[in-house]
Design a protein around this motif. Sequence first.
Motif, PDB file in Angstrom:
ATOM      1  N   THR A  44       0.876  -1.320   0.173  1.00 18.74           N
ATOM      2  CA  THR A  44      -0.221   0.129  -0.204  1.00 18.74           C
ATOM      3  C   THR A  44       0.867   1.363  -0.002  1.00 18.74           C
ATOM      4  O   THR A  44       2.063   1.155   0.304  1.00 18.74           O
ATOM      5  CB  THR A  44      -0.976  -0.199   1.351  1.00 18.74           C
ATOM      6  OG1 THR A  44      -0.044   0.111   2.368  1.00 18.74           O
ATOM      7  CG2 THR A  44      -1.720  -1.199   1.322  1.00 18.74           C
ATOM      8  N   TRP A  45       0.143   2.402  -0.211  1.00 22.05           N
ATOM      9  CA  TRP A  45       0.781   3.588  -0.152  1.00 22.05           C
ATOM     10  C   TRP A  45       1.453   4.056   1.023  1.00 22.05           C
ATOM     11  O   TRP A  45       2.466   4.763   1.343  1.00 22.05           O
ATOM     12  CB  TRP A  45       0.174   4.751  -0.844  1.00 22.05           C
ATOM     13  CG  TRP A  45       0.107   4.762  -2.071  1.00 22.05           C
ATOM     14  CD1 TRP A  45      -0.856   4.268  -3.057  1.00 22.05           C
ATOM     15  CD2 TRP A  45       1.059   4.973  -3.055  1.00 22.05           C
ATOM     16  NE1 TRP A  45      -0.752   4.400  -4.457  1.00 22.05           N
ATOM     17  CE2 TRP A  45       0.540   4.690  -4.340  1.00 22.05           C
ATOM     18  CE3 TRP A  45       2.369   5.443  -3.004  1.00 22.05           C
ATOM     19  CZ2 TRP A  45       1.299   4.940  -5.636  1.00 22.05           C
ATOM     20  CZ3 TRP A  45       3.306   5.927  -4.173  1.00 22.05           C
ATOM     21  CH2 TRP A  45       2.599   5.522  -5.459  1.00 22.05           C
ATOM     22  N   TRP A  46       0.528   3.491   2.149  1.00 14.18           N
ATOM     23  CA  TRP A  46       0.953   3.817   3.609  1.00 14.18           C
ATOM     24  C   TRP A  46       2.443   3.203   4.017  1.00 14.18           C
ATOM     25  O   TRP A  46       3.183   3.653   4.667  1.00 14.18           O
ATOM     26  CB  TRP A  46      -0.075   3.401   4.495  1.00 14.18           C
ATOM     27  CG  TRP A  46      -1.177   4.094   4.384  1.00 14.18           C
ATOM     28  CD1 TRP A  46      -2.607   3.558   3.819  1.00 14.18           C
ATOM     29  CD2 TRP A  46      -1.707   5.154   4.889  1.00 14.18           C
ATOM     30  NE1 TRP A  46      -3.452   4.346   3.956  1.00 14.18           N
ATOM     31  CE2 TRP A  46      -2.825   5.469   4.548  1.00 14.18           C
ATOM     32  CE3 TRP A  46      -1.016   6.194   5.657  1.00 14.18           C
ATOM     33  CZ2 TRP A  46      -3.611   6.665   4.888  1.00 14.18           C
ATOM     34  CZ3 TRP A  46      -1.439   7.401   6.017  1.00 14.18           C
ATOM     35  CH2 TRP A  46      -2.886   7.682   5.629  1.00 14.18           C
ATOM     36  N   THR A  47       2.747   2.158   3.353  1.00 13.09           N
ATOM     37  CA  THR A  47       3.993   1.184   3.554  1.00 13.09           C
ATOM     38  C   THR A  47       5.124   2.037   2.842  1.00 13.09           C
ATOM     39  O   THR A  47       6.088   2.107   3.472  1.00 13.09           O
ATOM     40  CB  THR A  47       3.945  -0.176   2.913  1.00 13.09           C
ATOM     41  OG1 THR A  47       2.924  -0.907   3.470  1.00 13.09           O
ATOM     42  CG2 THR A  47       5.202  -0.807   3.092  1.00 13.09           C
ATOM     43  N   VAL A  48       4.784   2.811   1.679  1.00 10.82           N
ATOM     44  CA  VAL A  48       5.992   3.439   0.789  1.00 10.82           C
ATOM     45  C   VAL A  48       6.157   4.820   2.122  1.00 10.82           C
ATOM     46  O   VAL A  48       7.271   5.096   1.987  1.00 10.82           O
ATOM     47  CB  VAL A  48       5.435   3.774  -0.341  1.00 10.82           C
ATOM     48  CG1 VAL A  48       6.263   4.695  -1.133  1.00 10.82           C
ATOM     49  CG2 VAL A  48       5.153   2.385  -1.129  1.00 10.82           C
ATOM     50  N   PHE A  49       5.474   5.274   2.504  1.00 12.19           N
ATOM     51  CA  PHE A  49       5.383   6.593   3.273  1.00 12.19           C
ATOM     52  C   PHE A  49       5.934   6.317   4.697  1.00 12.19           C
ATOM     53  O   PHE A  49       6.193   7.332   5.088  1.00 12.19           O
ATOM     54  CB  PHE A  49       4.294   7.108   3.137  1.00 12.19           C
ATOM     55  CG  PHE A  49       4.007   8.200   2.321  1.00 12.19           C
ATOM     56  CD1 PHE A  49       4.261   9.601   2.315  1.00 12.19           C
ATOM     57  CD2 PHE A  49       3.196   7.635   0.837  1.00 12.19           C
ATOM     58  CE1 PHE A  49       3.895  10.333   0.995  1.00 12.19           C
ATOM     59  CE2 PHE A  49       3.190   8.291  -0.317  1.00 12.19           C
ATOM     60  CZ  PHE A  49       3.351   9.684  -0.120  1.00 12.19           C
ATOM     61  N   ILE A  50       6.096   5.152   5.197  1.00 13.14           N
ATOM     62  CA  ILE A  50       6.691   4.676   6.369  1.00 13.14           C
ATOM     63  C   ILE A  50       8.182   5.343   6.859  1.00 13.14           C
ATOM     64  O   ILE A  50       8.135   5.896   7.652  1.00 13.14           O
ATOM     65  CB  ILE A  50       6.655   3.141   6.726  1.00 13.14           C
ATOM     66  CG1 ILE A  50       5.222   2.643   6.871  1.00 13.14           C
ATOM     67  CG2 ILE A  50       7.774   2.792   7.712  1.00 13.14           C
ATOM     68  CD1 ILE A  50       5.284   1.262   6.998  1.00 13.14           C
ATOM     69  N   PRO A  51       8.934   5.532   5.897  1.00 14.36           N
ATOM     70  CA  PRO A  51      10.151   6.167   6.185  1.00 14.36           C
ATOM     71  C   PRO A  51       9.866   7.843   6.699  1.00 14.36           C
ATOM     72  O   PRO A  51      10.483   8.112   7.532  1.00 14.36           O
ATOM     73  CB  PRO A  51      10.950   5.943   5.068  1.00 14.36           C
ATOM     74  CG  PRO A  51      10.421   4.866   4.449  1.00 14.36           C
ATOM     75  CD  PRO A  51       9.199   4.873   4.510  1.00 14.36           C
ATOM     76  N   LEU A  52       9.088   8.247   5.731  1.00 13.47           N
ATOM     77  CA  LEU A  52       8.613   9.678   6.301  1.00 13.47           C
ATOM     78  C   LEU A  52       8.053   9.897   7.498  1.00 13.47           C
ATOM     79  O   LEU A  52       8.363  10.747   8.365  1.00 13.47           O
ATOM     80  CB  LEU A  52       7.911  10.357   4.942  1.00 13.47           C
ATOM     81  CG  LEU A  52       8.695  10.375   3.577  1.00 13.47           C
ATOM     82  CD1 LEU A  52       7.680  11.007   2.415  1.00 13.47           C
ATOM     83  CD2 LEU A  52      10.153  11.074   3.729  1.00 13.47           C
ATOM     84  N   PHE A  53       7.251   8.912   7.614  1.00 13.37           N
ATOM     85  CA  PHE A  53       6.397   8.991   9.153  1.00 13.37           C
ATOM     86  C   PHE A  53       7.262   8.753  10.291  1.00 13.37           C
ATOM     87  O   PHE A  53       7.143   9.406  11.302  1.00 13.37           O
ATOM     88  CB  PHE A  53       5.169   8.225   9.124  1.00 13.37           C
ATOM     89  CG  PHE A  53       3.976   8.734   8.119  1.00 13.37           C
ATOM     90  CD1 PHE A  53       3.505  10.093   8.181  1.00 13.37           C
ATOM     91  CD2 PHE A  53       3.616   7.724   7.247  1.00 13.37           C
ATOM     92  CE1 PHE A  53       2.606  10.431   7.545  1.00 13.37           C
ATOM     93  CE2 PHE A  53       2.383   8.242   6.355  1.00 13.37           C
ATOM     94  CZ  PHE A  53       1.923   9.587   6.374  1.00 13.37           C
TER      95      PHE A  53
END
Length: 135
Positions: A44-53
Amino acid sequence: MLFSLKEIIQWIGLSAFELWLHVVSLLVFSILLALKLEGVLSTTWWTVFIPLFASDGLHAYFSSIVFLRLNLEGDLRTAGIRTAWSAVVLVLPFAFKMLLCQKLEDQNNLTFAMIMSPVFILLQVLMIRACQVGN
């Protein structure tokens, strides 16, 4: 002309560690984004954004430590100003990333102008800060 590290730290109001933290997370995010767009990752896109979060969370943790240390030293005014600035620099990009992830996952029907509004506000605040630092 490129800016020196000292100028970037002064304008953005972050320490070198915080800048390094965000640059590394942006690098990992870029790799995950490329893999997602090429179809190698089926997450999911949430997984891709994990480093930023994750970098936002570490930045918040680091800022709270700095706030507590400045309070213990008795420098209340500097602690308040730095904490307020860190909160602005953390909350606005976090809101943008959250809204963008929701849009990419089709969880909201906001326009991209509304999603980009935290970035525009942050740019205006950075412009005001650059004018204050320049004087």
